[in-house]
Motif scaffolding. Sequence first.
Motif, PDB file in Angstrom:
ATOM      1  N   ALA A 158      31.655  -7.329  41.653  1.00  0.00           N
ATOM      2  CA  ALA A 158      31.435  -7.777  40.271  1.00  0.00           C
ATOM      3  C   ALA A 158      30.421  -6.884  39.558  1.00  0.00           C
ATOM      4  CB  ALA A 158      30.979  -9.235  40.255  1.00  0.00           C
ATOM      5  N   HIS A 159      29.393  -6.455  40.260  1.00  0.00           N
ATOM      6  CA  HIS A 159      28.412  -5.541  39.657  1.00  0.00           C
ATOM      7  C   HIS A 159      29.074  -4.200  39.314  1.00  0.00           C
ATOM      8  CE1 HIS A 159      25.074  -8.229  40.074  1.00  0.00           C
ATOM      9  NE2 HIS A 159      25.078  -8.211  41.398  1.00  0.00           N
ATOM     10  N   ARG A 160      30.007  -3.738  40.148  1.00  0.00           N
ATOM     11  CA  ARG A 160      30.746  -2.501  39.829  1.00  0.00           C
ATOM     12  C   ARG A 160      31.620  -2.702  38.586  1.00  0.00           C
ATOM     13  NH1 ARG A 160      30.716  -1.442  45.511  1.00  0.00           N
ATOM     14  NH2 ARG A 160      32.660  -2.516  45.876  1.00  0.00           N
ATOM     15  N   VAL A 161      32.248  -3.869  38.483  1.00  0.00           N
ATOM     16  CA  VAL A 161      33.036  -4.179  37.283  1.00  0.00           C
ATOM     17  C   VAL A 161      32.132  -4.115  36.055  1.00  0.00           C
ATOM     18  CG1 VAL A 161      34.248  -6.036  36.059  1.00  0.00           C
ATOM     19  CG2 VAL A 161      34.838  -5.507  38.439  1.00  0.00           C
ATOM     20  N   ALA A 162      30.959  -4.715  36.130  1.00  0.00           N
ATOM     21  CA  ALA A 162      30.018  -4.705  35.002  1.00  0.00           C
ATOM     22  C   ALA A 162      29.612  -3.277  34.651  1.00  0.00           C
ATOM     23  CB  ALA A 162      28.784  -5.543  35.338  1.00  0.00           C
ATOM     24  N   GLY A 163      29.325  -2.467  35.665  1.00  0.00           N
ATOM     25  CA  GLY A 163      28.943  -1.081  35.418  1.00  0.00           C
ATOM     26  C   GLY A 163      30.066  -0.289  34.765  1.00  0.00           C
ATOM     27  N   GLU A 164      31.280  -0.490  35.242  1.00  0.00           N
ATOM     28  CA  GLU A 164      32.420   0.211  34.655  1.00  0.00           C
ATOM     29  C   GLU A 164      32.670  -0.256  33.234  1.00  0.00           C
ATOM     30  OE1 GLU A 164      37.172   0.910  35.330  1.00  0.00           O
ATOM     31  OE2 GLU A 164      35.954   0.509  37.097  1.00  0.00           O
ATOM     32  N   LEU A 165      32.498  -1.542  32.990  1.00  0.00           N
ATOM     33  CA  LEU A 165      32.696  -2.070  31.647  1.00  0.00           C
ATOM     34  C   LEU A 165      31.672  -1.492  30.677  1.00  0.00           C
ATOM     35  CD1 LEU A 165      34.361  -3.906  29.898  1.00  0.00           C
ATOM     36  CD2 LEU A 165      32.909  -5.812  30.594  1.00  0.00           C
ATOM     37  N   ARG A 166      30.452  -1.339  31.133  1.00  0.00           N
ATOM     38  CA  ARG A 166      29.425  -0.730  30.267  1.00  0.00           C
ATOM     39  C   ARG A 166      29.731   0.743  30.008  1.00  0.00           C
ATOM     40  NH1 ARG A 166      25.444  -4.342  32.523  1.00  0.00           N
ATOM     41  NH2 ARG A 166      24.758  -5.639  30.805  1.00  0.00           N
ATOM     42  N   ALA A 167      30.194   1.442  31.043  1.00  0.00           N
ATOM     43  CA  ALA A 167      30.466   2.871  30.916  1.00  0.00           C
ATOM     44  C   ALA A 167      31.740   3.148  30.116  1.00  0.00           C
ATOM     45  CB  ALA A 167      30.556   3.513  32.294  1.00  0.00           C
ATOM     46  N   HIS A 168      32.743   2.293  30.286  1.00  0.00           N
ATOM     47  CA  HIS A 168      34.056   2.489  29.656  1.00  0.00           C
ATOM     48  C   HIS A 168      34.578   1.152  29.134  1.00  0.00           C
ATOM     49  CE1 HIS A 168      34.062   6.445  31.469  1.00  0.00           C
ATOM     50  NE2 HIS A 168      33.761   5.877  32.606  1.00  0.00           N
ATOM     51  N   PRO A 169      34.084   0.696  27.987  1.00  0.00           N
ATOM     52  CA  PRO A 169      34.440  -0.640  27.505  1.00  0.00           C
ATOM     53  C   PRO A 169      35.842  -0.770  26.916  1.00  0.00           C
ATOM     54  CG  PRO A 169      32.949   0.423  25.965  1.00  0.00           C
ATOM     55  CD  PRO A 169      33.087   1.346  27.148  1.00  0.00           C
ATOM     56  N   GLY A 170      36.549   0.313  26.742  1.00  0.00           N
ATOM     57  CA  GLY A 170      37.858   0.259  26.101  1.00  0.00           C
ATOM     58  C   GLY A 170      38.972  -0.143  27.036  1.00  0.00           C
ATOM     59  N   PRO A 171      40.215  -0.019  26.557  1.00  0.00           N
ATOM     60  CA  PRO A 171      41.377  -0.382  27.368  1.00  0.00           C
ATOM     61  C   PRO A 171      41.436   0.383  28.681  1.00  0.00           C
ATOM     62  CG  PRO A 171      42.021  -0.099  25.092  1.00  0.00           C
ATOM     63  CD  PRO A 171      40.599   0.384  25.214  1.00  0.00           C
ATOM     64  N   ALA A 172      42.384   0.014  29.466  1.00  0.00           N
ATOM     65  CA  ALA A 172      42.521   0.419  30.859  1.00  0.00           C
ATOM     66  C   ALA A 172      42.348   1.897  31.130  1.00  0.00           C
ATOM     67  CB  ALA A 172      43.883  -0.019  31.373  1.00  0.00           C
ATOM     68  N   ALA A 173      41.682   2.123  32.254  1.00  0.00           N
ATOM     69  CA  ALA A 173      41.618   3.453  32.845  1.00  0.00           C
ATOM     70  C   ALA A 173      42.703   3.506  33.910  1.00  0.00           C
ATOM     71  CB  ALA A 173      40.233   3.674  33.446  1.00  0.00           C
ATOM     72  N   ALA A 174      42.766   4.586  34.635  1.00  0.00           N
ATOM     73  CA  ALA A 174      43.744   4.686  35.712  1.00  0.00           C
ATOM     74  C   ALA A 174      43.461   3.631  36.772  1.00  0.00           C
ATOM     75  CB  ALA A 174      43.699   6.067  36.337  1.00  0.00           C
ATOM     76  N   PRO A 175      44.480   2.949  37.285  1.00  0.00           N
ATOM     77  CA  PRO A 175      44.278   1.917  38.296  1.00  0.00           C
ATOM     78  C   PRO A 175      43.647   2.477  39.566  1.00  0.00           C
ATOM     79  CG  PRO A 175      46.503   1.802  37.438  1.00  0.00           C
ATOM     80  CD  PRO A 175      45.879   3.055  36.902  1.00  0.00           C
TER      81      PRO A 175
END
Length: 180
Positions: A158-175
């Motif tokens: 969950a902390h990684r999800v939060a970090g990724e969301l802060r770094a890249h808040p837009g629509p999907a990146a590569a799965p």
Amino acid sequence: MNTPTPAILVTYGSRHGATAGIAEEIADALREDGFAPAVVPAREVTDVTPYDAVVIGGSLHAGHWNHDALRCARRNAAALAERPVWFFSSGPLDTTAEQEDLAPVPGAAHAMAQVHARGHVTFGGCVTADTPGVVARVLVRSGRAGDFRNPPRIRRWAHRVAGELRAHPGPAAAPDHADA
């Protein structure tokens, strides 16, 4: 200038509550990271547009992802494809999920592809003497039951999800299926 904190929905399909517990653990970790997540059963989610990001979890039963979670992903597919989305599964009644990256089951994988999910992780499940149902009783009697959820591992993800969301808040990146 302060950037508004993204609104995050953590939704789940859970037959007996173990996946709901994982969803709550994810939400607690997201709160630690400054987010204010809403935790809602998947069967109650009719509209994801108020949220900037979504985490969808489903319990696993006989190789199938929870129907409520699948229906939630399907009915909200268009809106989910416009925001960051992560999936999690819960189910193995052993430590397999901690020892190797378990790919999503076909139903979850299909839903992930439809919404361009950023990632997936599988967490261990939980069946105890308090879990209702014939299958649960058989598992308990056979000694195969237990609580295989790993709160520290759930929180790290969950902390990684939060970090990724802060770094890249837009629509999907590569799965990426190896998120845990």
